[in-house]
Design a protein around this motif. Structure first.
Motif, PDB file in Angstrom:
ATOM      1  N   THR A 584      46.376  63.930  25.649  1.00 40.62           N
ATOM      2  CA  THR A 584      45.596  63.651  27.161  1.00 40.62           C
ATOM      3  C   THR A 584      46.114  62.487  26.730  1.00 40.62           C
ATOM      4  O   THR A 584      45.677  61.713  25.507  1.00 40.62           O
ATOM      5  N   ILE A 585      46.462  61.343  28.022  1.00 39.66           N
ATOM      6  CA  ILE A 585      46.154  59.998  27.580  1.00 39.66           C
ATOM      7  C   ILE A 585      45.821  59.255  28.487  1.00 39.66           C
ATOM      8  O   ILE A 585      45.126  60.140  29.794  1.00 39.66           O
ATOM      9  N   SER A 586      44.746  58.816  27.769  1.00 39.71           N
ATOM     10  CA  SER A 586      43.352  57.570  28.148  1.00 39.71           C
ATOM     11  C   SER A 586      44.481  56.181  28.840  1.00 39.71           C
ATOM     12  O   SER A 586      44.310  55.492  27.602  1.00 39.71           O
ATOM     13  N   LEU A 587      44.218  55.888  29.678  1.00 43.11           N
ATOM     14  CA  LEU A 587      44.467  54.472  30.245  1.00 43.11           C
ATOM     15  C   LEU A 587      43.677  53.212  30.979  1.00 43.11           C
ATOM     16  O   LEU A 587      43.911  53.308  32.023  1.00 43.11           O
ATOM     17  N   PRO A 588      42.126  52.822  30.271  1.00 44.63           N
ATOM     18  CA  PRO A 588      41.519  52.296  30.713  1.00 44.63           C
ATOM     19  C   PRO A 588      42.025  50.542  31.226  1.00 44.63           C
ATOM     20  O   PRO A 588      42.659  49.951  31.016  1.00 44.63           O
ATOM     21  N   ASN A 589      41.630  50.613  32.885  1.00 47.57           N
ATOM     22  CA  ASN A 589      41.138  49.606  33.198  1.00 47.57           C
ATOM     23  C   ASN A 589      40.289  48.314  32.981  1.00 47.57           C
ATOM     24  O   ASN A 589      38.826  48.657  33.738  1.00 47.57           O
ATOM     25  N   TYR A 590      40.122  47.567  32.027  1.00 47.34           N
ATOM     26  CA  TYR A 590      38.537  47.571  31.722  1.00 47.34           C
ATOM     27  C   TYR A 590      38.021  46.573  32.136  1.00 47.34           C
ATOM     28  O   TYR A 590      39.060  45.129  33.083  1.00 47.34           O
ATOM     29  N   THR A 591      36.921  45.675  32.855  1.00 48.91           N
ATOM     30  CA  THR A 591      36.814  44.595  33.296  1.00 48.91           C
ATOM     31  C   THR A 591      37.501  43.356  32.571  1.00 48.91           C
ATOM     32  O   THR A 591      38.096  42.931  31.533  1.00 48.91           O
ATOM     33  N   GLY A 592      38.035  42.454  33.166  1.00 47.05           N
ATOM     34  CA  GLY A 592      39.344  41.391  32.977  1.00 47.05           C
ATOM     35  C   GLY A 592      40.603  41.975  33.675  1.00 47.05           C
ATOM     36  O   GLY A 592      41.461  40.690  33.770  1.00 47.05           O
ATOM     37  N   SER A 593      40.828  43.660  33.716  1.00 47.60           N
ATOM     38  CA  SER A 593      42.202  43.396  35.166  1.00 47.60           C
ATOM     39  C   SER A 593      41.671  43.558  36.279  1.00 47.60           C
ATOM     40  O   SER A 593      41.216  43.489  36.970  1.00 47.60           O
ATOM     41  N   LEU A 594      43.372  42.815  36.580  1.00 44.18           N
ATOM     42  CA  LEU A 594      43.460  43.115  38.280  1.00 44.18           C
ATOM     43  C   LEU A 594      43.144  43.946  39.061  1.00 44.18           C
ATOM     44  O   LEU A 594      43.766  44.954  38.066  1.00 44.18           O
ATOM     45  N   GLY A 595      43.219  43.358  40.111  1.00 43.05           N
ATOM     46  CA  GLY A 595      42.757  44.777  40.955  1.00 43.05           C
ATOM     47  C   GLY A 595      41.672  44.824  41.698  1.00 43.05           C
ATOM     48  O   GLY A 595      41.925  45.508  41.958  1.00 43.05           O
ATOM     49  N   PHE A 596      40.621  44.841  41.092  1.00 41.24           N
ATOM     50  CA  PHE A 596      39.430  44.887  41.137  1.00 41.24           C
ATOM     51  C   PHE A 596      38.419  43.378  41.725  1.00 41.24           C
ATOM     52  O   PHE A 596      37.321  43.822  41.340  1.00 41.24           O
ATOM     53  N   GLY A 597      38.685  41.951  42.355  1.00 40.12           N
ATOM     54  CA  GLY A 597      38.260  41.355  42.778  1.00 40.12           C
ATOM     55  C   GLY A 597      38.306  39.806  41.490  1.00 40.12           C
ATOM     56  O   GLY A 597      38.251  40.624  39.929  1.00 40.12           O
ATOM     57  N   GLU A 598      38.084  38.860  41.823  1.00 41.89           N
ATOM     58  CA  GLU A 598      37.944  37.771  40.264  1.00 41.89           C
ATOM     59  C   GLU A 598      36.619  37.953  40.017  1.00 41.89           C
ATOM     60  O   GLU A 598      36.588  37.429  38.837  1.00 41.89           O
ATOM     61  N   SER A 599      35.479  38.147  40.680  1.00 44.92           N
ATOM     62  CA  SER A 599      34.343  37.796  39.706  1.00 44.92           C
ATOM     63  C   SER A 599      35.021  39.287  38.414  1.00 44.92           C
ATOM     64  O   SER A 599      34.006  38.223  37.406  1.00 44.92           O
ATOM     65  N   ALA A 600      35.397  40.435  38.087  1.00 43.33           N
ATOM     66  CA  ALA A 600      35.551  40.916  36.986  1.00 43.33           C
ATOM     67  C   ALA A 600      36.459  40.058  36.191  1.00 43.33           C
ATOM     68  O   ALA A 600      36.156  40.088  35.027  1.00 43.33           O
ATOM     69  N   VAL A 601      37.582  39.659  36.737  1.00 47.54           N
ATOM     70  CA  VAL A 601      38.538  38.473  35.979  1.00 47.54           C
ATOM     71  C   VAL A 601      37.254  37.474  35.353  1.00 47.54           C
ATOM     72  O   VAL A 601      37.861  37.576  33.877  1.00 47.54           O
TER      73      VAL A 601
END
Length: 815
Positions: A584-601
């Motif tokens: 089973t493969i889990s690929l987390p997009n954690y806080t700071g990932s692109l594509g979620f708004g500038e506040s997340a970056v």
């Protein structure tokens, strides 16, 4: 399975060679010779059906390019009647050829070996622009190394910085203009008076002697040849040195001191040989046909924005010209939300330029309800509204524009078409060119026109990942779509006027890969899903697993690099192959990932090694709580590269009892020891220590505005920060405590290291190799493989295969 999946052709570029003919180039991994090959397909479009509205594709030819390294660039002219070839032979002989496609004849040819070094073909510095009359062409090449002279006996030894990882040897990018006689002029010349092409070096001049290097140059619509010389304007991306003489590494970094510049020639600035007279006997061969054109310069973009990808849009009525470009904030995060800007260019160069406008601004936090714009915006699984613009190719297409008939007037409406990250997948966006409103703080989202093309009920088409390859300059766009269970497919979109105010796109699949029965069986056994992690917004993880998996199936967590990167649902041979091995493969997009708004970056700045690590371990615990995976020996594994390797090392250090084995590719281990390499600001700015990046002001600014503030850590409180920081004891201690090396005494997990021998970004000498010895010295089971010819991404064919097989075996031994 890995080899078979990795050898599937991957579309890399395309062009409409005619209204109904598309040429597509594919990259193919050849594991027999351990090389990457280029496959080319020619596709003819035909209209069928009762009303001739159905498009059918016919693949008329498929062939491998015998020696793709020899052709550095192949560029079709806007009229599709000429093709420029930049050629380099195995013995480093360089030649420019111009082919007339109307009669399949060589129109011009020039040996430029003695004039400059290697041609540039990268996405950052290369130029490839025809003049409006298609008798001149601009390209970028490395200038010759200065020779010693009586006035400067040390010139050839003087240090000159390069552009870092991925751009080795690129130190002096220089613009060159090749000019050749018009075919009618050439045919009117007798054989004894053959007129030859001329190569010009374009030499920008600067007020105050500001050192700027140029790339991505494009001709404006104004171009004139006179008996006295040339009169033209070009627009280019300018890269500036830092005050300490550095050229900051630019690959994957979009916060650099770059701007859009206007470079202007005038007849008086062109030294003659404009008459195309042949060389005299004293002048010799082609190598003598060169001269210099001096260009006046002015910067059009402000110092607080890092700008790139200039493109010119000429209205269909030929009445106006717009200059378009992409921008990101200068300094701070290396990648962030992009904005798009436009400048209306007057046809008369003596007219004062207006102020640029933003037609697509930064989105701080996306709405939690999806936008109603476009058929794709309400698709299942998006989860939130438009998050901002994150171009997946990092630049606009060379021809990024499409047109549709306006509903309210006879003029055609223009749009930019681009793929952009939207959470954990990439979507197709239509961005209007007529929506500029510099006074508005509310950004109207572009049209999301991404379709759901999957007919198979077991495949959720909303999890497809999309990219844009080319447009025909009118209303057609060629895209590539894929997912972990659907390898790369070519899809044609036709933009049309809708009954409402928004354009619609009709889509048709043109080409699919030929899959063996074993690959089909493997792919049909897999399923994809995306899981938001509770109380960790915007963190989500992509899950890829076999349909018959249970909680006892071993789980591999794969955090991405960056840290401001994003893992998408797009097809990835190594990930799919590992899932097919029973993981089973889990690929987390954690806080700071692109594509979620500038506040997340921004939220990750100053929190690296803490917030991102917590998000990743939260994704592991979430899957365990949901019964998707379980704890215990042989149940949890972790792997990652670059910043993903940084997180992998942190996870096995901070949570030593969770993972049974780890594989790290070119990992960041000791942040404080990265500050002398190609991106020294990364070690400071991403961890919250101010690192100012200087850029010159635009023609609209005086003085330049200060850079945007970033969080300041306790390591620099009450300190006087130099313009360019140097490593101090407090800063090093702070960065050491935020690094995986801080937890070295707690690591017991078996570790496999995969290292690129010529990595210029995360150098093995200060990161992976000391980590290897530190683990070995503490009795931790450790091994390390070094791929001498590979750099940071480990993209070589052999490195990819051996690295995957070694990682598979490393995990298998500990299941």
């Amino acid at each position: 399975m890995y080899t078979e999946l990795a050898e599937l052709p991957y579309p890399t570029s395309a062009e409409f060679t005619d209204q109904n003919v598309i040429r597509v180039s594919y990259a193919v991994r050849d594991h027999t010779q351990n090389i990457k090959r280029t496959l080319v397909k020619d596709i003819i479009l035909t209209n069928t059906g009762p009303d001739h509205s159905k498009i059918t594709a016919i693949v008329t030819s498929t062939h491998y390019v015998p020696d793709p390294k020899r052709t550095i660039l192949s560029i079709l002219s806007p009229s599709r009647t000429k093709r420029i070839l930049l050629l380099e032979s195995h013995d480093s002989k360089r030649r420019v050829e111009v082919w007339n496609l109307k009669n399949d004849k060589l129109e011009a040819s020039l040996d430029v070996t003695d004039k400059h070094g290697a041609f540039y073909a990268d996405e950052y510095l290369a130029s490839s622009s025809f003049s409006p009359d298609e008798t001149s062409f601009i390209y970028t090449a490395e200038s010759k190394t200065p020779e010693t002279s009586p006035s400067d006996p040390y010139a050839k030894f003087r240090f000159t910085p390069h552009f870092g990882e991925g751009l080795p040897g690129k130190r002096r990018p220089t613009l060159f203009l090749i000019d050749w006689p018009h075919p009618e002029e050439s045919s009117a010349t007798s054989a004894t008076e053959t007129k030859k092409p001329i190569l010009y070096t374009l030499a920008p001049s600067f007020a105050g002697n500001i050192p700027v290097l140029f790339g991505q140059a494009v001709f404006s619509s104004s171009f004139e040849k006179t008996p006295n010389g040339y009169n033209f304007r070009i627009y280019a991306t300018g890269y500036e040195y830092q005050p300490d003489g550095r050229l900051l590494g630019i690959k994957g970094c979009y916060n650099r001191p770059t701007g859009i510049w206007e470079l202007t020639s005038s007849p008086s600035s062109s030294t003659p040989n404009e008459s195309h007279d042949p060389p005299t006997s004293e002048e010799g061969s082609d190598s003598k046909l060169s001269t210099t054109i001096t260009l006046t310069t002015r910067k059009l973009t402000p110092s607080n924005l890092s700008c790139r990808s200039p493109r010119l849009f000429r209205s269909p009525s030929n009445t106006s010209t717009k200059l378009i470009w992409i921008a990101n904030p200068t300094g701070g995060a290396h990648a962030s939300t992009s904005s798009i800007h436009t400048l209306d260019l007057p046809d008369d160069p003596s007219v004062e330029l207006p102020i640029p406008k933003a037609i697509l601004d930064i989105v701080d936090t996306p709405s939690q309800s999806t936008s109603a714009q476009g058929p794709g915006s309400t698709s299942k699984g998006l989860g939130f509204g438009f998050p901002g613009f994150y171009p997946t190719s990092n630049n606009l297409l060379d021809k990024p524009f499409v047109h549709v008939q306006s509903e309210t007037q006879n003029e055609l409406d223009g749009y930019i078409i681009s793929s952009s990250l939207w959470g954990s997948r990439s979507r197709i966006l239509l961005i209007p060119l007529t929506a500029a409103n510099p006074n508005s703080t509310n950004v109207s989202p572009p049209h999301d026109v991404t379709p759901n093309l999957n007919d198979e009920p077991e495949f959720d088409g909303t999890l497809d990942n999309w990219g844009v390859l080319a447009t025909d300059g009118h209303n057609r766009v060629l895209c590539v779509r894929s997912s972990f269970v659907v390898p790369y497919e070519l899809v044609l979109g036709t933009v049309r006027t809708s009954a409402g105010l928004q354009p619609q796109v009709d889509w048709v699949v043109l080409d699919k890969p030929v899959l063996s029965s074993s690959v089909q069986k493997a792919l049909s056994s897999l399923e994809i899903s995306i899981h938001p992690i509770p109380n960790r917004s915007p963190t989500e993880t992509i899950l890829l697993k076999t349909k018959d998996s249970t909680k006892d199936t071993p789980c591999v967590t794969i955090p991405h690099g960056g840290p401001h990167g994003t893992t998408t649902t797009g097809f990835n041979p190594s990930t799919v192959a590992l899932a097919s091995e029973g993981y089973t493969i889990s690929l987390p997009n954690y806080t700071g990932s692109l594509g979620f708004g500038e506040s997340a970056v921004r939220a990750l700045i100053g929190q690296c090694g803490k917030l991102d690590v917590e998000d990743c371990i939260a994704s592991v615990r979430y899957l365990i709580e949901k019964g998707i995976s379980s704890e215990g020996k042989g149940k949890q594994f972790v792997t990652g590269g670059s910043h993903g390797g940084f997180l992998t090392a942190h996870l096995i250090g901070q949570y030593p009892d969770v993972f049974s084995a780890a594989v790290l590719r070119n990992p960041v281990i000791s942040v404080g020891e990265l500050t002398s390499y190609d991106i020294p600001d990364w070690a400071y700015a991403e961890f919250g220590i101010e690192y100012p990046i200087s850029s010159s002001p635009s023609i609209y600014q005086s003085p330049p505005p200060p850079p945007p503030p970033i969080p300041t850590t306790t390591a620099t409180t009450n300190q006087t920060q130099s313009p360019i920081p140097h490593m101090t004891t407090p800063n090093y201690t702070y960065l050491h405590n935020a690094s995986p090396i801080f937890y070295i005494s707690k690591i017991t997990t078996p570790v496999l290291l995969l290292m690129g021998g010529v990595d210029l970004r995360v150098t093995p000498a200060t990161q992976g190799i000391p980590f290897y010895h530190a683990l070995k010295g503490r009795g931790v089971v450790t091994d390390m493989l070094v791929f001498e010819g590979d750099s940071h991404p480990l993209e070589g064919v052999e490195a990819g295969r051996v690295g995957w097989e070694a990682g598979r075996d490393w995990f298998k031994e500990r299941r």
